[in-house]
Enzyme design. Structure first.
Site, PDB file in Angstrom:
ATOM      1  N   SER A   1      -8.952  24.878 -44.096  1.00 12.88           N
ATOM      2  CA  SER A   1     -10.345  24.624 -44.435  1.00 12.88           C
ATOM      3  C   SER A   1     -10.607  24.832 -45.933  1.00 12.88           C
ATOM      4  O   SER A   1      -9.908  24.273 -46.769  1.00 12.88           O
ATOM      5  CB  SER A   1     -11.255  25.510 -43.575  1.00 12.88           C
ATOM      6  OG  SER A   1     -12.589  25.055 -43.601  1.00 12.88           O
TER       7      SER A   1
ATOM      8  N   ASP B   1     -10.473  20.436 -38.625  1.00 11.62           N
ATOM      9  CA  ASP B   1     -10.357  21.752 -39.252  1.00 11.62           C
ATOM     10  C   ASP B   1      -9.727  22.740 -38.269  1.00 11.62           C
ATOM     11  O   ASP B   1     -10.182  22.891 -37.132  1.00 11.62           O
ATOM     12  CB  ASP B   1     -11.764  22.219 -39.635  1.00 11.62           C
ATOM     13  CG  ASP B   1     -11.768  23.423 -40.546  1.00 11.62           C
ATOM     14  OD1 ASP B   1     -10.910  24.303 -40.364  1.00 11.62           O
ATOM     15  OD2 ASP B   1     -12.651  23.486 -41.424  1.00 11.62           O
TER      16      ASP B   1
END
Length: 857
Positions: free
Chosen positions: A372, A658
């Site tokens: 991320s 993610d």
């Protein structure tokens, strides 16, 4: 040459096996006591047969009308590959002329249960309470052909590929009197179909021949369908998707009738003119693969490790003040693990790396893994091929400039127009666009100056001398619209060298990410995406579906399990269990949910703003023993892994999201056995939950049998948050030492530097709020004040420097572990060729960590 695994240990690279082709006969006999869903009339039943490893399309019995005991007595034939996991799905349906047909049941049956040259009749229990069942007869025999060669890594199988060449002889054909369309289709091939239009013209005869090529599995039960139809002015052929077999003039040719030794000519009826003549020729395809099958490291990474090892050895000698040099296996592997956290993670990672650099520890690091927001920092740093050898203050200054600036410019009309043109360009190149791509462009606008032309593969320059740690970026592959992340997830790692799915041991060159693959071969090369598009993929904080949001915010999944999750149960009988091998799947029964549950499931699992990426596993199959492969077992963690027809090899696209939607960390790539990581410096950027990432990773690794230290802390220890935790599993030397640095503000409140107290005037500088609802560092805040940015930088830098002795101690312990392990290995190698010493300790294995009570592997 035929290769096989011994003692349940698989080779780390791909190898070849010999395979046979079987003739499978399936006789669908009857069903009994079927009640259906209509309370007024009896059901109108038919059965669909789906065997995706043999044929893309489903076969179907006739419909038996108005009967609770339908009898079909129909036989279907399939060509079955002996080394592939073949799961047949038999689905029972109630036909309805007024509305859509009702799906009643689906039985998944492992064809490995069928002995060769014997007929087996199975009675599948569909509903014990209502005494509903389905009777099917199976027979399998070997087709007398030359054994086939397949390439496999023990999990994935790449059968032989064939190329069908279809040549349309325009020079000899009679011109069509009216505009006519030719459609050619090979279902399940890479190309699927071609369409071409013949236009009436006096110059038609002068046109050159047209040749069409279809790539498909050589041993499939594939067939070519060719069809002609007239094109009327009102019909736009560009948007016509009508199958070729539904054209008024069509013909079908089984491709098993064509061999490389002969050319087949067929004639297609052509209405007003003479039949259209076509030549069919089969060509062998090369065996080389463009997808690397193997669970080992790629050659480029191995070369990097040899170079980096020298840099690390020199740094460790200096840091630990060693008298002698560390050589070879004596040099421990140190890794940095960074979590996600948006701009908070992006900013903090700069400071943490700077802190390591000041202490001389950065050159001791071999890997940096991120997820991320931390990947935004990593990809920016690696634009400079020597970033770790330079003072990071300049990089931090640039980061501060972008984090503290207003982000309204990213939403200006000028930038929106730029986004539109960029996405249009991608679409014109034949690729799908999504919100993930838009988000990547927005990240570029918020945290970069101008257009960023760099690509992930460009970072190889920063590794060519071993001058920097190797960066690894983590994402997850999920189902796009029918499962929660908890039900299905697969780790996908990106490095400057390769992109790969850990569970399958399948990797492609980073330069080829986004290109089209089929059966392990690169079929259509596309431009490698700019790094901003990958940043949007790695850090897409908006791609949760509703059920993921529910689980993350409530930690309750009972509603999902009780009301929405698919109902699947084992229906094996005792005689099947007795003859089943350990690698064979259980016979399972799927009962469809109610209409309300289906609608609810669609709403909860839909990921409306996710993107799709090319699936480089397309056309590959799962090995018949894949479920037993220890490398696959290491990373499988959902019930879907026992249902091969639902796994990624059959998916049209990848859905990469993610990694923080499961565990907000990037541990998995560092836990691959071949990377031999000894120490992980865990930098955790989550708010309010300083130990959640460690608890989740420990639980996950325990369940998977992956070496990882236990997180054993008392309630009292958990109440008082520390700047650094050290976790060691003394019972498992293969488990890495983890130094966990959560985002907490402890002694920094009173000390501006280690051992240097703050003056009364400086106390306010220690007030950095990294907890609570009012913290300025919340996830969706991408703009910080200068004071907040500086405070976060000083806090994270301080926490590293204040715990430098713990890092030194861990490094020293890792060196001693390495030396001991190396000595034992040398003793073992020396003595195993002479006298076996019963007192010599056994070599630890990957799965040697004992499991906590109450947990089963």
């Amino acid at each position: 040459m035929s290769c096989s695994r011994m003692n349940n240990v698989s080779p780390s690279t791909s190898y070849q096996e010999e395979a046979s082709i079987y003739e499978l006969s399936i006789r669908v006999i009857e069903a009994r006591n079927i009640h259906g869903t209509d309370v007024v009339t009896n059901p109108d039943c038919y059965v669909r047969l789906w065997l995706p490893t043999a044929l893309k399309e489903k076969k179907k019995t006739r419909t038996v009308w108005n009967s609770t005991n339908p009898v079909w007595d129909e036989t279907f034939h399939f060509r079955v590959h002996s080394r592939v996991k073949n799961i047949l799905e038999l689905s029972l349906h109630d036909e309805d002329l007024g509305t859509g047909d009702d799906h009643l049941y689906t039985v998944s049956y492992d064809l490995g249960n069928i002995p060769l040259e014997k007929t087996v009749e199975e009675s599948f229990s569909l509903n014990k309470e209502l005494d509903e069942d389905l009777h099917v007869e199976f027979h399998m025999e070997i087709i007398p052909e030359t054994p086939k060669k397949i390439t496999t890594n023990g999990v994935l199988v790449r059968p032989e590929m064939a190329a069908l060449e279809v040549k349309v002889d325009k020079l000899r054909m009679e011109p069509f009197k009216k505009k006519t369309e030719l459609a050619l289709t090979v279902k399940g091939s890479y190309e699927d179909s071609y369409r071409t239009v013949f236009i009436p013209s006096s110059t038609t005869r002068s046109n050159s021949n047209e040749t069409f090529v279809f790539h498909y599995p050589k041993d499939w039960e594939a067939e070519l369908t060719a069809g002609l139809r007239r094109v009327y002015p009102s019909l736009d052929v560009t948007f016509s998707n009508e199958p070729a077999n539904e054209f008024s003039n069509s013909t079908t040719v089984p491709l098993t009738l064509i061999s490389p030794e002969n050319e087949v000519k067929i004639q297609l009826p052509a209405m007003e003119v003479k039949p259209l003549e076509m030549q069919l020729k089969l060509k062998e395809c090369p065996d080389n693969l463009d997808v690397r099958l193997g669970f080992n490291l790629c050659d480029k990474e191995k070369e990097f490790l040899q170079k980096r090892q020298k840099v690390v050895a020199a740094a460790l000698k200096k840091v630990l003040q060693l008298k002698g040099d560390l050589v070879g296996e004596e040099v421990p592997v140190v890794a940095v693990m960074a979590t996600g956290g948006g701009a908070r993670a992006m900013s903090s990672l700069y400071s943490h790396l700077s802190g390591l650099q000041k202490l001389g520890f950065l050159d001791c690091v071999t890997y940096i893994a991120g997820a991320s927001g931390s990947t935004w920092t990593m990809s920016k740093l690696y634009e400079d091929s020597n970033w770790s050898q330079k003072n990071l203050s300049e990089s931090m200054r640039k980061a501060k400039k972008h984090v503290t600036k207003k982000k309204t410019g990213a939403f200006s009309m000028q930038r929106l127009n730029y986004y539109r043109k960029e996405l249009q360009q991608i679409a014109q190149e034949g690729q799908k666009t999504s919100f993930t791509d838009l988000w990547g462009l927005m990240i570029e606008s918020m945290f970069h100056t101008g257009r960023d032309e760099s690509k992930l593969s460009d970072e190889q320059v920063a590794l060519n001398k071993g001058q920097n740690p190797l960066p690894i970026y983590l994402a997850m592959n999920v189902k796009q619209d029918d499962m929660s992340t908890l039900d299905f997830k697969e780790w996908c790692e990106f490095s400057p060298y390769e992109v790969g799915l850990l569970k399958y041991g399948a990797y492609i060159r980073t330069e080829d990410f986004g290109s089209e693959f089929y059966m392990g071969r690169l079929m259509k090369r596309r431009k490698e995406p700019r790094i901003c598009y990958l940043q949007g993929l790695w850090g897409n904080v908006f791609s949760l579906n509703l059920v993921d949001t529910w689980c993350l915010t409530t930690n309750l999944d009972t509603f999902w399990d009780q009301w929405v999750k698919d109902r699947i149960k084992d229906i094996d009988k005792e005689d099947i269990r007795l003859r089943r091998e350990s690698a064979h799947m259980k016979t399972s029964l799927f009962t469809p949910s109610s209409t309300f549950s289906k609608i609810l499931k669609g709403v909860l699992t839909k990921r409306p703003i996710d993107g799709e990426q090319q699936n480089f596993l397309r056309g590959l199959h799962l090995h018949k023993d894949y479920i037993q492969n220890p490398d696959f077992s290491t990373w499988k963690d959902t019930h879907v892994d026992a249902f091969p027809n639902q796994l990624t090899t059959l998916a049209e696209n990848l859905c990469l999201v993610d990694a923080g939607y499961f565990i907000n960390a990037s541990f998995p790539p560092l836990l691959r056995p071949d990377r031999k990581v000894d120490i992980i410096l865990s930098f955790d950027y989550t708010l309010d939950t300083p130990l959640l990432v460690m608890d989740q990773t420990c639980t996950y690794c325990t369940m998977q049998g992956i070496g990882f230290p236990k997180v054993s802390l008392s309630e009292e220890e958990r109440k008082k948050h520390k700047e650094c935790y050290i976790f060691i599993d003394h019972d498992n030397p293969n488990a890495p030492i983890v130094l966990h640095f959560p985002l907490v503000n402890d002694t920094f409140r009173k000390y501006k530097a280690p051992g240097v107290p703050r003056s009364p005037e400086e106390m306010s500088e220690g007030d950095v709020d990294v907890s609570g609802l009012l913290s300025p560092y919340f996830l969706t805040n991408f703009t910080y004040s200068e004071r907040d940015f500086d405070g976060l930088m000083k806090l994270t830098d301080y926490n590293v420097q204040n715990n430098s002795q713990l890092i030194v101690d861990a490094l020293r312990m890792a060196v001693e572990r390495r030396k001991t392990r190396n000595l034992l290995s040398q003793m073992y190698q020396t003595r195993k060729h002479s006298v076996i010493d019963p007192l010599l300790p056994e070599q630890p294995t990957k799965n040697s960590m004992p499991l906590p009570k109450g947990l089963k592997k």
